[in-house]
Design a protein around this motif. Structure first.
Motif, PDB file in Angstrom:
ATOM      1  N   VAL A 138       0.858  -1.185   0.000  1.00 57.30           N
ATOM      2  CA  VAL A 138       0.000   0.000   0.000  1.00 57.30           C
ATOM      3  C   VAL A 138       0.897   1.239   0.000  1.00 57.30           C
ATOM      4  CG1 VAL A 138      -1.767   1.323   1.216  1.00 57.30           C
ATOM      5  CG2 VAL A 138      -1.861  -1.184   1.207  1.00 57.30           C
ATOM      6  N   ALA A 139       0.808   2.011  -1.054  1.00 59.39           N
ATOM      7  CA  ALA A 139       1.626   3.214  -1.190  1.00 59.39           C
ATOM      8  C   ALA A 139       0.995   4.385  -0.445  1.00 59.39           C
ATOM      9  CB  ALA A 139       1.780   3.564  -2.665  1.00 59.39           C
ATOM     10  N   ALA A 140       1.844   5.285   0.032  1.00 62.83           N
ATOM     11  CA  ALA A 140       1.367   6.487   0.735  1.00 62.83           C
ATOM     12  C   ALA A 140       0.419   7.285  -0.153  1.00 62.83           C
ATOM     13  CB  ALA A 140       2.546   7.346   1.174  1.00 62.83           C
ATOM     14  N   ALA A 141       0.730   7.355  -1.450  1.00 63.73           N
ATOM     15  CA  ALA A 141      -0.122   8.109  -2.386  1.00 63.73           C
ATOM     16  C   ALA A 141      -1.500   7.472  -2.519  1.00 63.73           C
ATOM     17  CB  ALA A 141       0.557   8.198  -3.753  1.00 63.73           C
ATOM     18  N   GLU A 142      -1.585   6.163  -2.416  1.00 64.83           N
ATOM     19  CA  GLU A 142      -2.871   5.460  -2.468  1.00 64.83           C
ATOM     20  C   GLU A 142      -3.661   5.693  -1.181  1.00 64.83           C
ATOM     21  OE1 GLU A 142      -4.479   0.844  -2.149  1.00 64.83           O
ATOM     22  OE2 GLU A 142      -2.390   1.203  -2.682  1.00 64.83           O
ATOM     23  N   PHE A 143      -2.945   5.725  -0.071  1.00 63.32           N
ATOM     24  CA  PHE A 143      -3.595   5.829   1.226  1.00 63.32           C
ATOM     25  C   PHE A 143      -4.053   7.254   1.557  1.00 63.32           C
ATOM     26  CE2 PHE A 143      -3.568   6.030   5.922  1.00 63.32           C
ATOM     27  CZ  PHE A 143      -4.466   5.004   6.185  1.00 63.32           C
ATOM     28  N   ALA A 144      -3.355   8.242   1.069  1.00 66.55           N
ATOM     29  CA  ALA A 144      -3.637   9.646   1.424  1.00 66.55           C
ATOM     30  C   ALA A 144      -5.100  10.046   1.215  1.00 66.55           C
ATOM     31  CB  ALA A 144      -2.699  10.581   0.680  1.00 66.55           C
ATOM     32  N   ALA A 195     -14.763   4.434  19.884  1.00 64.36           N
ATOM     33  CA  ALA A 195     -15.746   3.346  19.952  1.00 64.36           C
ATOM     34  C   ALA A 195     -16.545   3.221  18.658  1.00 64.36           C
ATOM     35  CB  ALA A 195     -16.684   3.555  21.134  1.00 64.36           C
ATOM     36  N   SER A 196     -16.752   4.337  17.959  1.00 68.72           N
ATOM     37  CA  SER A 196     -17.561   4.315  16.739  1.00 68.72           C
ATOM     38  C   SER A 196     -16.732   4.119  15.470  1.00 68.72           C
ATOM     39  CB  SER A 196     -18.363   5.616  16.623  1.00 68.72           C
ATOM     40  OG  SER A 196     -17.497   6.702  16.358  1.00 68.72           O
ATOM     41  N   PHE A 197     -15.415   4.237  15.583  1.00 67.66           N
ATOM     42  CA  PHE A 197     -14.557   4.261  14.395  1.00 67.66           C
ATOM     43  C   PHE A 197     -14.666   3.006  13.539  1.00 67.66           C
ATOM     44  CE2 PHE A 197     -10.579   3.737  12.073  1.00 67.66           C
ATOM     45  CZ  PHE A 197     -10.530   4.937  11.388  1.00 67.66           C
ATOM     46  N   GLN A 198     -14.491   1.842  14.133  1.00 66.40           N
ATOM     47  CA  GLN A 198     -14.448   0.613  13.334  1.00 66.40           C
ATOM     48  C   GLN A 198     -15.779   0.290  12.662  1.00 66.40           C
ATOM     49  OE1 GLN A 198     -12.244  -2.703  14.348  1.00 66.40           O
ATOM     50  NE2 GLN A 198     -10.492  -1.532  15.047  1.00 66.40           N
ATOM     51  N   LYS A 199     -16.875   0.813  13.195  1.00 63.72           N
ATOM     52  CA  LYS A 199     -18.198   0.580  12.594  1.00 63.72           C
ATOM     53  C   LYS A 199     -18.545   1.621  11.533  1.00 63.72           C
ATOM     54  CE  LYS A 199     -19.650   0.309  16.847  1.00 63.72           C
ATOM     55  NZ  LYS A 199     -20.549   0.516  17.958  1.00 63.72           N
ATOM     56  N   ALA A 200     -17.745   2.659  11.432  1.00 54.07           N
ATOM     57  CA  ALA A 200     -18.031   3.748  10.487  1.00 54.07           C
ATOM     58  C   ALA A 200     -17.777   3.300   9.057  1.00 54.07           C
ATOM     59  CB  ALA A 200     -17.160   4.955  10.818  1.00 54.07           C
ATOM     60  N   PRO A 201     -18.723   3.561   8.145  1.00 53.09           N
ATOM     61  CA  PRO A 201     -18.521   3.185   6.736  1.00 53.09           C
ATOM     62  C   PRO A 201     -17.227   3.753   6.148  1.00 53.09           C
ATOM     63  CG  PRO A 201     -20.796   3.829   7.101  1.00 53.09           C
ATOM     64  CD  PRO A 201     -20.047   4.137   8.375  1.00 53.09           C
ATOM     65  N   ALA A 202     -16.871   4.963   6.532  1.00 49.76           N
ATOM     66  CA  ALA A 202     -15.663   5.596   6.003  1.00 49.76           C
ATOM     67  C   ALA A 202     -14.392   4.875   6.452  1.00 49.76           C
ATOM     68  CB  ALA A 202     -15.600   7.058   6.441  1.00 49.76           C
ATOM     69  N   ALA A 203     -14.462   4.142   7.538  1.00 47.33           N
ATOM     70  CA  ALA A 203     -13.276   3.466   8.076  1.00 47.33           C
ATOM     71  C   ALA A 203     -12.974   2.146   7.387  1.00 47.33           C
ATOM     72  CB  ALA A 203     -13.436   3.248   9.573  1.00 47.33           C
ATOM     73  N   ALA A 204     -13.903   1.601   6.646  1.00 46.22           N
ATOM     74  CA  ALA A 204     -13.715   0.272   6.038  1.00 46.22           C
ATOM     75  C   ALA A 204     -12.488   0.230   5.129  1.00 46.22           C
ATOM     76  CB  ALA A 204     -14.967  -0.137   5.270  1.00 46.22           C
ATOM     77  N   GLN A 205     -12.373   1.163   4.195  1.00 48.94           N
ATOM     78  CA  GLN A 205     -11.223   1.179   3.285  1.00 48.94           C
ATOM     79  C   GLN A 205      -9.921   1.490   4.032  1.00 48.94           C
ATOM     80  OE1 GLN A 205     -11.162   0.206   0.046  1.00 48.94           O
ATOM     81  NE2 GLN A 205     -13.244  -0.423   0.551  1.00 48.94           N
ATOM     82  N   TYR A 206     -10.014   2.314   5.042  1.00 52.83           N
ATOM     83  CA  TYR A 206      -8.868   2.660   5.889  1.00 52.83           C
ATOM     84  C   TYR A 206      -8.322   1.406   6.563  1.00 52.83           C
ATOM     85  CZ  TYR A 206      -6.341   5.618   9.323  1.00 52.83           C
ATOM     86  OH  TYR A 206      -5.389   6.249  10.085  1.00 52.83           O
ATOM     87  N   MET A 207      -9.211   0.650   7.208  1.00 48.67           N
ATOM     88  CA  MET A 207      -8.810  -0.542   7.953  1.00 48.67           C
ATOM     89  C   MET A 207      -8.251  -1.630   7.040  1.00 48.67           C
ATOM     90  SD  MET A 207      -9.128   0.366  11.025  1.00 48.67           S
ATOM     91  CE  MET A 207      -8.793  -1.192  11.847  1.00 48.67           C
ATOM     92  N   LEU A 208      -8.720  -1.701   5.800  1.00 41.49           N
ATOM     93  CA  LEU A 208      -8.211  -2.689   4.846  1.00 41.49           C
ATOM     94  C   LEU A 208      -6.765  -2.411   4.435  1.00 41.49           C
ATOM     95  CD1 LEU A 208     -11.244  -3.212   2.441  1.00 41.49           C
ATOM     96  CD2 LEU A 208     -10.287  -4.861   4.067  1.00 41.49           C
ATOM     97  N   ARG A 209      -6.311  -1.175   4.588  1.00 43.01           N
ATOM     98  CA  ARG A 209      -4.990  -0.790   4.098  1.00 43.01           C
ATOM     99  C   ARG A 209      -3.939  -0.597   5.193  1.00 43.01           C
ATOM    100  NH1 ARG A 209      -8.710   0.433   0.514  1.00 43.01           N
ATOM    101  NH2 ARG A 209      -8.206   0.265  -1.691  1.00 43.01           N
ATOM    102  N   ILE A 210      -4.323  -0.822   6.434  1.00 38.38           N
ATOM    103  CA  ILE A 210      -3.339  -0.695   7.516  1.00 38.38           C
ATOM    104  C   ILE A 210      -3.094  -2.062   8.156  1.00 38.38           C
ATOM    105  CG2 ILE A 210      -4.042   1.682   7.985  1.00 38.38           C
ATOM    106  CD1 ILE A 210      -5.274   0.554  10.653  1.00 38.38           C
ATOM    107  N   GLU A 211      -1.955  -2.161   8.822  1.00 39.51           N
ATOM    108  CA  GLU A 211      -1.655  -3.335   9.650  1.00 39.51           C
ATOM    109  C   GLU A 211      -2.190  -3.011  11.037  1.00 39.51           C
ATOM    110  OE1 GLU A 211      -0.540  -6.309   9.218  1.00 39.51           O
ATOM    111  OE2 GLU A 211       0.002  -6.099   7.105  1.00 39.51           O
ATOM    112  N   ALA A 212      -3.377  -3.512  11.347  1.00 44.80           N
ATOM    113  CA  ALA A 212      -4.033  -3.178  12.618  1.00 44.80           C
ATOM    114  C   ALA A 212      -3.164  -3.521  13.822  1.00 44.80           C
ATOM    115  CB  ALA A 212      -5.380  -3.870  12.709  1.00 44.80           C
ATOM    116  N   SER A 213      -2.345  -4.561  13.717  1.00 48.85           N
ATOM    117  CA  SER A 213      -1.503  -4.969  14.849  1.00 48.85           C
ATOM    118  C   SER A 213      -0.416  -3.948  15.167  1.00 48.85           C
ATOM    119  CB  SER A 213      -0.864  -6.327  14.574  1.00 48.85           C
ATOM    120  OG  SER A 213       0.025  -6.239  13.475  1.00 48.85           O
TER     121      SER A 213
END
Length: 112
Positions: A32-38, A85-103
């Motif tokens: 995942v490139a920084a330019a893709e994630f920005a 508490a609301s972040f992971q359930k937020a629709p906007a967070a779905a693509q964010y969470m797919l591109r990070i290493e949650a650990s």
């Protein structure tokens, strides 16, 4: 000249009193490139974080090794907790969470 700046410094410190500064560090997934994630990061800010009660401001930056740092200012710990508490359930967070290493996600807070 120093004396002239002092009242402005005191005014800023008074305005920040009680606010919470949240510092999050994380790494992007391999490939995942920084330019893709920005734009995804900006969408999370615009569509979720900035709309949360108690939100003050947010900054985000990336390092050369794929690490990101996000700094968010909240009016209080109550508002910061509610947003988290609301972040992971937020629709906007779905693509964010797919591109990070949650650990690798780490959060620290300081109160003004």
């Amino acid at each position: 000249m120093l004396y002239g700046a002092l009242p402005a410094t005191v005014a800023v410190q008074t305005a920040l009193a009680g606010q919470v500064v949240e510092v999050v560090t994380l790494k992007l997934r391999a490939g995942v490139a920084a330019a893709e994630f920005a734009p995804i990061d900006k969408a999370v800010e615009r569509e979720h974080v900035a709309k949360q009660p108690g939100f003050v401001s947010r900054e985000s930056a990336h390092g050369a090794d794929g690490e990101r740092q996000v700094i968010v200012h909240w009016r209080s710990a109550f508002f910061a907790d509610a947003s988290m508490a609301s972040f992971q359930k937020a629709p906007a967070a779905a693509q964010y969470m797919l591109r990070i290493e949650a650990s690798t996600m780490s959060m620290k807070r300081d109160q003004g």
